[in-house]
Design an enzyme around this catalytic site. Structure first.
Site, PDB file in Angstrom:
ATOM      1  N   HIS A  78       0.091   9.826  30.055  1.00  0.00           N
ATOM      2  CA  HIS A  78       0.749  10.265  28.825  1.00  0.00           C
ATOM      3  C   HIS A  78       2.269  10.172  28.959  1.00  0.00           C
ATOM      4  CE1 HIS A  78      -2.914  12.869  27.460  1.00  0.00           C
ATOM      5  NE2 HIS A  78      -3.210  11.598  27.598  1.00  0.00           N
ATOM      6  N   GLU A  80       4.526  12.314  28.166  1.00  0.00           N
ATOM      7  CA  GLU A  80       5.089  13.537  28.736  1.00  0.00           C
ATOM      8  C   GLU A  80       4.987  13.508  30.261  1.00  0.00           C
ATOM      9  OE1 GLU A  80       3.085  14.662  24.778  1.00  0.00           O
ATOM     10  OE2 GLU A  80       2.726  13.272  26.428  1.00  0.00           O
ATOM     11  N   CYS A 106      -1.313  17.631  25.164  1.00  0.00           N
ATOM     12  CA  CYS A 106      -2.671  17.989  25.580  1.00  0.00           C
ATOM     13  C   CYS A 106      -2.592  19.139  26.584  1.00  0.00           C
ATOM     14  CB  CYS A 106      -3.375  16.782  26.199  1.00  0.00           C
ATOM     15  SG  CYS A 106      -2.753  16.323  27.837  1.00  0.00           S
ATOM     16  N   CYS A 109      -0.843  18.121  29.995  1.00  0.00           N
ATOM     17  CA  CYS A 109       0.604  18.007  29.813  1.00  0.00           C
ATOM     18  C   CYS A 109       1.232  19.386  29.614  1.00  0.00           C
ATOM     19  CB  CYS A 109       0.928  17.089  28.638  1.00  0.00           C
ATOM     20  SG  CYS A 109       0.604  15.344  28.970  1.00  0.00           S
TER      21      CYS A 109
END
Length: 157
Positions: A78, A80, A106, A109
């Protein structure tokens, strides 16, 4: 009209997202402290591994708590996560910073965001499975703002 700081950094996040290498979720992330960008990241495979745009997706079936079945691409990290990893790689503390991202983070994260001391998250869109993230952020004292009242969706969910 001159944009406010959140809109300014969200616009930059959208530009960072153009480097993403998975066409299902071209997401970007910018981490800012004192109105200065200290790290960026985008959706992509770990360094040296194949990208979705080159070899296709690595789809896995995921079942949500409510029983909904979705398809997720597992080839990439991801945005992030990549931004946090870039900061770590270069020895940059994220304590007290603000993270700008495409959608509410999510669960994984969110845990990383809390653990590295990020204090505010600004997301462009809502995420269909973000209640646990919202709850964790509330417990940890992380402020979250969502700029648009719309949920980000992917093809082949």
């Amino acid at each position: 009209m001159r944009p406010d700081w959140d809109d300014y950094f969200i616009d930059m996040m959208d530009t960072v997202a153009t480097r993403a290498t998975c066409d299902r979720g071209r997401s970007g992330c910018i981490i800012v402290r004192d109105r200065r960008i200290i790290s960026t990241g985008y959706v992509g495979s770990p360094a040296g591994l194949s990208h979705c745009d080159d070899v296709g997706h690595l789809m896995k079936q995921v079942i949500d708590d409510d029983g909904t079945t979705r398809q997720h691409c597992m080839r990439t990290i991801h945005a992030e996560q990549n931004a946090i990893c870039q900061a770590a790689k270069h020895g940059i503390s994220l304590e007290g910073s603000t993270l700008y991202c495409k959608m509410e983070p999510c669960r994984v994260c969110a845990m990383l965001i809390i653990s590295c001391g990020i204090k505010k998250v600004v997301a462009k869109y809502m995420y269909h499975a973000a209640q646990e993230t919202r709850d964790m952020f509330a417990q940890a004292g992380v402020t979250m703002a969502v700029l648009e009242n719309a949920t980000e969706n992917y093809d082949n969910q």
